[in-house]
Motif scaffolding. Structure first.
Motif: not given
Length: 161
Positions: A109-115, A143-161
């Motif tokens: 809630r304070q903007g910590h991307v890893d959290a 997190a992905a919107a703030h540049g967290h690469a691992v979160a972006q990968h997870r989002v891509d894996a969760l969302l269909p095509g």
């Protein structure tokens, strides 16, 4: 009461560390099983807060209070999101997922991307919180919107095509 060897922390921080409510901390102070004192809050003399001696929480916190953990606690009590995330990681590693999720949320809630990433995963797995795919995706996406690469990968894996 508090010394450099025995710092004092605010009751909400104590409650998060012990995985209980602030009301429980105040009850323990009242019944004498915990040491605490009233102090002026951030808004002046009319804003009164309780602080408790960190030593009086021993046995109620499911972590070993080594020097590093104590430093994280002090900094988290001061509002540092990185310290809140570090406490979340420590509780997570100890299998205390509910307490970990609370610290991850406070930091996120304070903007910590890893959290944000960790909290999203807690929601997806139902670790320490009710399993909630929508909230998990929300925090991972943040997190992905703030540049967290691992979160972006997870989002891509969760969302269909």
């Amino acid at each position: 009461m508090p010394t450099l060897d025995n710092p004092a922390i605010r009751t909400p921080t104590a409650a998060m560390l012990a995985g209980v409510t602030t009301r429980s901390i105040l009850r323990w102070i009242e019944d004498g099983t915990m040491t605490g004192e009233q102090c002026a809050g951030r808004r002046g003399a009319t804003d009164v807060v309780w602080k408790v001696a960190l030593d009086s929480l021993k046995g109620r916190i499911p972590l070993t209070l080594d020097e590093q953990i104590v430093q994280h606690i002090i900094h988290a009590d001061e509002g540092d999101p990185a310290a809140k995330n570090a406490l979340g990681l420590s509780f997570y590693a100890a299998g205390q997922y509910s307490i970990a999720a609370g610290w991850f949320e406070a930091a996120a809630r304070q903007g910590h991307v890893d959290a944000m990433d960790w909290l999203g995963n807690c929601y997806l797995k139902g670790q320490g919180v009710s399993r909630d795919k929508a909230l998990g995706l929300k925090w991972l996406s943040e997190a992905a919107a703030h540049g967290h690469a691992v979160a972006q990968h997870r989002v891509d894996a969760l969302l269909p095509g």
